[in-house]
Design a protein around this motif. Structure first.
Motif, PDB file in Angstrom:
ATOM      1  N   MET A 146       0.823  -1.210   0.000  1.00  0.00           N
ATOM      2  CA  MET A 146       0.000   0.000   0.000  1.00  0.00           C
ATOM      3  C   MET A 146       0.855   1.257   0.000  1.00  0.00           C
ATOM      4  O   MET A 146       0.509   2.260  -0.620  1.00  0.00           O
ATOM      5  CB  MET A 146      -0.919  -0.031   1.223  1.00  0.00           C
ATOM      6  CG  MET A 146      -1.940   1.061   1.251  1.00  0.00           C
ATOM      7  SD  MET A 146      -2.991   0.945  -0.208  1.00  0.00           S
ATOM      8  CE  MET A 146      -3.642   2.576  -0.225  1.00  0.00           C
ATOM      9  N   ALA A 147       2.014   1.206   0.662  1.00  0.00           N
ATOM     10  CA  ALA A 147       2.871   2.383   0.757  1.00  0.00           C
ATOM     11  C   ALA A 147       3.554   2.720  -0.567  1.00  0.00           C
ATOM     12  O   ALA A 147       3.971   3.855  -0.778  1.00  0.00           O
ATOM     13  CB  ALA A 147       3.926   2.176   1.841  1.00  0.00           C
ATOM     14  N   ASN A 151      -0.108   3.711  -2.978  1.00  0.00           N
ATOM     15  CA  ASN A 151       0.039   5.159  -2.883  1.00  0.00           C
ATOM     16  C   ASN A 151       0.152   5.781  -4.272  1.00  0.00           C
ATOM     17  O   ASN A 151      -0.451   6.825  -4.540  1.00  0.00           O
ATOM     18  CB  ASN A 151       1.255   5.511  -2.024  1.00  0.00           C
ATOM     19  CG  ASN A 151       1.314   6.985  -1.706  1.00  0.00           C
ATOM     20  OD1 ASN A 151       0.307   7.600  -1.389  1.00  0.00           O
ATOM     21  ND2 ASN A 151       2.506   7.560  -1.825  1.00  0.00           N
ATOM     22  N   ARG A 152       0.910   5.152  -5.149  1.00  0.00           N
ATOM     23  CA  ARG A 152       1.047   5.675  -6.524  1.00  0.00           C
ATOM     24  C   ARG A 152      -0.314   5.729  -7.215  1.00  0.00           C
ATOM     25  O   ARG A 152      -0.651   6.718  -7.878  1.00  0.00           O
ATOM     26  CB  ARG A 152       1.978   4.789  -7.339  1.00  0.00           C
ATOM     27  CG  ARG A 152       3.423   4.908  -6.983  1.00  0.00           C
ATOM     28  CD  ARG A 152       4.230   3.955  -7.841  1.00  0.00           C
ATOM     29  NE  ARG A 152       5.586   3.845  -7.345  1.00  0.00           N
ATOM     30  CZ  ARG A 152       6.392   2.842  -7.615  1.00  0.00           C
ATOM     31  NH1 ARG A 152       5.991   1.859  -8.397  1.00  0.00           N
ATOM     32  NH2 ARG A 152       7.604   2.816  -7.131  1.00  0.00           N
ATOM     33  N   LYS A 154      -3.331   5.810  -5.863  1.00  0.00           N
ATOM     34  CA  LYS A 154      -4.196   6.813  -5.245  1.00  0.00           C
ATOM     35  C   LYS A 154      -3.762   8.232  -5.620  1.00  0.00           C
ATOM     36  O   LYS A 154      -4.608   9.101  -5.835  1.00  0.00           O
ATOM     37  CB  LYS A 154      -4.224   6.617  -3.731  1.00  0.00           C
ATOM     38  CG  LYS A 154      -4.991   5.365  -3.354  1.00  0.00           C
ATOM     39  CD  LYS A 154      -5.116   5.196  -1.883  1.00  0.00           C
ATOM     40  CE  LYS A 154      -5.967   3.967  -1.624  1.00  0.00           C
ATOM     41  NZ  LYS A 154      -6.596   3.996  -0.331  1.00  0.00           N
ATOM     42  N   ALA A 155      -2.472   8.470  -5.710  1.00  0.00           N
ATOM     43  CA  ALA A 155      -1.980   9.792  -6.118  1.00  0.00           C
ATOM     44  C   ALA A 155      -2.383  10.090  -7.563  1.00  0.00           C
ATOM     45  O   ALA A 155      -2.786  11.218  -7.876  1.00  0.00           O
ATOM     46  CB  ALA A 155      -0.465   9.863  -5.953  1.00  0.00           C
TER      47      ALA A 155
END
Length: 163
Positions: A146-147, A151-152, A154-155
């Motif tokens: 997820m990190a 994260n990519r 979602k960004a």
């Protein structure tokens, strides 16, 4: 889960994002696989497994083609189905590296038979596709990490909404 971990580790020998192949760098193993005509079988098995794992994450893949590839590889390494003590067992007939690949496919068969197969997924990121075991109760994980990949994604979604 031992079978899933074995399959995950095999698929993850090829890190698509970093462009590295752990088995591809080992000269002795590579020579052995080539000499015995198994390098192509390994490559075909890796990609077919990865495609099926992508399907576990809801992505559109050609399951039939991947299954046919695994069936062909299983025949090539001499994987047999046996019934022992009222249970199904997958047993490789051949020796050497072929037996190793047969044992890997036996682990896939065992995971399919025991119901844990659906927990093994490939990261939803097209550039990553790293295999991971989804330990979430509702089996909702989409990314290997997820990190990083999560994260990519979602960004990207956030940026596209703001544009």
């Amino acid at each position: 889960m031992v079978a899933l971990e074995l399959v995950r580790d095999f698929v993850n020998t090829a890190d698509l994002e970093a462009g590295e192949d752990k088995l591809g760098d080992a000269r002795g193993l590579q020579y052995w696989l080539l000499f015995h005509g198994l390098a192509e079988l390994r490559d075909r098995a890796t990609e077919a497994l990865r495609e099926l794992l992508r399907a576990h994450n809801g992505l559109e893949v050609d399951r039939e083609a991947a299954s046919e590839t695994l069936d062909s590889v299983a025949r090539g390494v001499g994987l047999d189905v046996r019934f022992v003590d009222g249970a199904v067992r997958f047993v490789p007939r051949k020796a050497g590296t072929a037996r190793g690949l047969g044992l890997l496919l036996a682990a896939v068969g065992q995971a399919m038979a025991d119901g844990s197969w659906q927990r093994l997924k490939a990261c939803k990121s097209d550039t990553c596709r790293w295999a991971f075991i989804d330990h979430a109760r509702n089996r909702s994980r989409q990314w290997c990490d997820m990190a990083v990949c999560g994260n990519r994604a979602k960004a990207r979604t956030f940026r596209s909404k703001r544009a």
